[in-house]
Design an enzyme around this catalytic site. Structure first.
Site, PDB file in Angstrom:
ATOM      1  N   ILE A  10       0.872  -1.175   0.000  1.00 55.81           N
ATOM      2  CA  ILE A  10       0.000   0.000   0.000  1.00 55.81           C
ATOM      3  C   ILE A  10       0.908   1.223   0.000  1.00 55.81           C
ATOM      4  O   ILE A  10       1.609   1.507   0.965  1.00 55.81           O
ATOM      5  CB  ILE A  10      -0.956  -0.026   1.215  1.00 55.81           C
ATOM      6  CG1 ILE A  10      -1.850  -1.276   1.138  1.00 55.81           C
ATOM      7  CG2 ILE A  10      -1.790   1.247   1.257  1.00 55.81           C
ATOM      8  CD1 ILE A  10      -2.660  -1.427  -0.154  1.00 55.81           C
TER       9      ILE A  10
ATOM     10  N   GLU B 101     -10.581   0.061  -7.733  1.00 56.16           N
ATOM     11  CA  GLU B 101     -11.799  -0.619  -8.167  1.00 56.16           C
ATOM     12  C   GLU B 101     -12.128  -1.804  -7.274  1.00 56.16           C
ATOM     13  O   GLU B 101     -13.285  -2.200  -7.130  1.00 56.16           O
ATOM     14  CB  GLU B 101     -11.651  -1.027  -9.636  1.00 56.16           C
ATOM     15  CG  GLU B 101     -11.505   0.207 -10.526  1.00 56.16           C
ATOM     16  CD  GLU B 101     -11.337  -0.101 -12.007  1.00 56.16           C
ATOM     17  OE1 GLU B 101     -10.904  -1.208 -12.344  1.00 56.16           O
ATOM     18  OE2 GLU B 101     -11.630   0.787 -12.818  1.00 56.16           O
TER      19      GLU B 101
HETATM   20 MO1  MOS Z   1     -11.751   2.740 -15.206  1.00 57.92          MO
HETATM   21  S1  MOS Z   1     -13.661   2.294 -15.689  1.00 57.92           S
HETATM   22  O1  MOS Z   1     -10.921   1.807 -16.398  1.00 57.92           O
HETATM   23  O2  MOS Z   1     -11.563   4.385 -15.419  1.00 57.92           O
END
Ligand code: MOS
Length: 735
Positions: free
Chosen positions: A619, A695
């Site tokens: 991190i 994500e």
């Molecule tokens: Mo992300 S949807 O690849 O910006």
């Protein structure tokens, strides 16, 4: 630098700067209004004109004519460009329809005119007086009605459309415990804060766009292609973005029309898409219909696993790859995964944060909860029993590092998972039904070539220059941390310039690949800077230690600045991964846990607690990494409970095209969020031993909320978002 894994020990491992909680270095500029976003470039252009985009009022057909007389007579109007006065422009990278030109309408709010005026208000007022006539033709606007006939389709040019191993049907028929569930996810909008915006200015045949774009080198090549320019005559500059979530991966109409408007008027022109145009003119996350069938032994081991996802898009558009994680997440010898793509005449579907996995995990992890219940098994244990350390479709291929089981165990313990009530609908606190849910988080971490320039000058001052973007994630800070660590300098000695296409081309911000790859390019450049410095000072580059602004070897020390006698040291370097992605699967992992209260009378939901335990390698900055994860968790709550673009299936557009009708969670909807990062390095995934988190934090959250809603109420809703109309009449009777 060609990356060779595993990387071994590096100066980054000292973690004197990298890995320390560090506030954003550009933060003061942002909170004092000195960070100039694309529509505010009064620091670089004088006397701009303002363009307002007119969108098509039909979804399919042709524009048959414009009547501009009234609009042209409005005060302040300088020029009006219309789509019918030119041929359709070539497609930009990632675009499935033209952004301007020609009379054919592919989707609602396609850009058809640009009104250029002295002020924004005058342009907007005149735009409302542009009269357009159309010939409207019918289209397909309802995914559910055409899903059954949708053909199989690949993810762009990648991966298979259908992937099968063993004999799914036979194993499924034989399995003692089976699940067959169909989930749906709706169309979603990025709803980022900063709308798409561009300031354009021509100097001779050279075009500069100050624009809000995640991928500067793609954007530069793309606008050159669309407008027929030489790439060397185009410059993009984007030091700051107010979010994007994938909506700004590719060129949109604001950039093209600002360039055309500026060309025509020979003045700088600023174009910002109005909020409604952001919803229907740009892209969205496409809706999905997903069928999952699992067969398991009584001990929970899956013997048969199938996931088929259907989505729609304009002709030429991509799939929403809801099965991508299903090909990697769980072991099962007999497997069938496939994707189908229907032709749908809605606005363009494209990437939105964790494209594929975000929607795919909402279905997969809901169905896993159903399987756990059918087995009478703890949902955490079910995931652990089915863990795999190799790619289930290609057992030769290992994960670079996979600590999913550890994420689940540690997360469950920190959350107090064992104390939950396991009888759905069985816990009440006054009027509130209380439930707990969990889901796995999974998202790939993609190695991508990235380049940077590191400049060592003056009295040991370092400048990092790259076209990398900071989409709000903290890129400035982690790049500065990386250079400071590598060169043994304090963070304050490093300044970072981002988003300028004149600088080396980075990986850009997308697919949660930004952090690991852009820092790796700075690492690679710093390796070379160190070699030059050590050599100039008469040290052995392999043995010299850089710390406290000096270079040390054995008992000898010399100030870093001594190496600059021969002038500044400038290194352009890139990181390249060769066949790393083929050899190893790089992914990130999480356990998501949610406590939800549901009002037994009204069905109102309140998320009470959320916890994510994540593994994403090193991190780099715990402050900005946590910020990424809690932001993503918030987005997951929206996906679970409120977010849905309502499709007008007669006329083919998204009805709720503003932030009043498209409901994202607000602060009051979100409780305290806890994020735990496993202290793991991934020595294979990147030279920084880091992966992505931006994500990961989203993937799985929606299902954890849905599973908590089931645990609270005993009602299983498979149609996202879980609005109360879908379960209110099924809530347990109130005693
Ligand atoms: Mo992300 S949807 O690849 O910006």
């Amino acid at each position: 630098m060609k990356y060779v894994e595993p990387v071994g020990e590096t100066p980054i491992d000292r973690q004197r700067v990298v890995g320390r909680p560090t506030p954003r270095i550009e933060g003061p500029l942002k909170v004092t209004g000195r960070a100039h976003y694309a529509y505010e470039r009064h620091d670089v252009v004088e006397d701009p004109l303002y363009g307002f985009v007119v969108g098509s009022a039909i979804a399919q057909g042709r524009v048959t004519g414009f009547d501009l007389a009234e609009a042209k007579a409005q005060p302040g109007v300088v020029e009006i460009l219309t789509t019918t006065e030119m041929e359709a422009l070539p497609l930009g990278l990632g675009n499935s329809t033209t952004l301007f030109g020609g009379d054919v309408i592919h989707h609602y709010h396609q850009a058809i005119a640009l009104v250029v005026a002295r002020s924004f208000e005058e342009a907007r007022a005149a735009a409302s007086r542009v009269r357009v006539s159309y010939a409207r033709t019918p289209g397909h606007h309802d995914l559910a009605s055409i899903a059954d006939t949708a053909p199989f389709a690949k993810d762009g040019d990648k991966g298979p459309d259908v992937s099968a191993l063993g004999d799914f049907e036979a194993a499924y028929a034989k399995a003692p415990v089976r699940i067959d569930a169909t989930y749906t996810t709706p169309d979603e909008s990025h709803a980022m804060m900063e709308p798409h915006a561009t300031t354009a200015h021509w100097q001779g045949d050279k075009l500069t766009l100050w624009t809000s774009n995640q991928m500067i080198s793609w954007g530069k090549d793309s606008i050159a292609n669309v407008l027929g320019l030489k790439p060397e005559n185009v410059r993009l500059d984007c030091p700051y973005l107010g979010g994007g979530f994938g909506a700004k991966l590719f060129l949109r109409a604001d950039a093209v029309l600002a360039a055309l408007g500026s060309k025509r008027t020979q003045r700088p022109v600023k174009v910002m898409l109005s909020r409604p145009l952001v919803f229907n003119n740009t892209t969205h996350r496409p809706a999905t219909i997903q069928r999952l069938r699992f067969g398991a032994d009584k001990d929970g081991r899956m013997t048969a696993f199938s996931h088929v996802c259907t989505s729609g898009n304009l002709p030429g558009g991509d799939i929403e790859n809801g099965v991508s994680q299903s090909r990697l997440l769980y072991a099962a010898p007999n497997r069938y995964t496939a994707h189908r793509l229907a032709e749908l005449d809605l606005p363009e579907g494209a990437s939105m944060r964790a494209p594929g996995e975000a929607a795919g995990m909402m279905a997969l992890e809901g169905a896993m909860d159903e399987l756990a219940e059918a087995l009478g098994m703890d949902p955490v244990e079910l995931r652990i029993v089915n863990d795999t350390q190799v790619d289930p479709e290609n057992p030769e291929r290992k994960f670079s590092n996979r600590k999913l089981v550890e994420c689940l165990r540690r997360g469950a313990e920190a959350f107090g998972w064992d104390a939950r009530n396991t009888t759905p609908g069985g816990r009440r606190e006054g009027r509130w039904l209380i439930g707990h849910g969990m889901a796995v988080g999974f998202r790939n971490s993609i190695p991508r070539k990235s380049a940077a320039r590191v400049r060592l000058s003056g009295n040991g001052q370092v400048t990092v220059e790259t076209d990398m973007t900071d989409i709000g994630t903290g890129t400035y800070t982690i790049l500065a941390q990386t250079a400071a660590e590598m060169l043994g300098l304090p963070l304050e000695a490093v300044s970072v310039t981002l988003g300028d296409s004149d600088h080396p081309a980075a990986c850009g911000s997308g697919g949660q690949w930004g952090a690991a790859n852009s820092t790796s390019s700075v690492y690679a450049a710093c390796v070379k800077v160190r070699e030059t410095v050590a050599t100039r000072l008469g040290f052995d580059p392999a043995k010299a230690d850089f710390s406290d602004g000096s270079v040390h070897q054995g008992s000898e020390s010399r100030p870093l600045a001594d190496a600059l006698g021969a002038g500044e040291i400038v290194v352009d370097e890139s990181i390249e991964y060769g066949d790393l992605a083929e050899k190893f699967q790089q992914s990130t992992f999480a356990g998501h846990f949610v406590e939800l209260a549901v009002d037994a009378y009204t069905g109102e939901t309140q998320v009470r607690r959320m916890l994510a335990c994540c593994e994403a390698g090193r991190i780099l900055n715990p402050v900005s990494a946590r910020s990424q994860v809690i932001g993503a968790m918030t987005m997951g709550v929206g996906a679970a409970l409120t977010e849905e673009l309502a499709v007008d299936t007669r006329y083919g557009f998204f009805v709720n095209h503003d932030l009043a009708g498209y409901e994202v969670p607000v602060h009051a909807d979100i409780p305290h969020q806890e994020v735990i990062f496993l202290e793991e390095l991934d020595p294979v995934a990147s030279p920084m031993k880091a992966k992505g988190v931006g994500e990961l934090g989203l993937c799985g959250v929606g299902a954890a909320v849905a599973n908590a809603l089931y645990n609270a109420t005993g009602v299983r809703v498979r149609e996202y978002p879980l609005t109360l109309d879908k379960y209110l009449d099924k809530l347990p009777a109130i005693a």
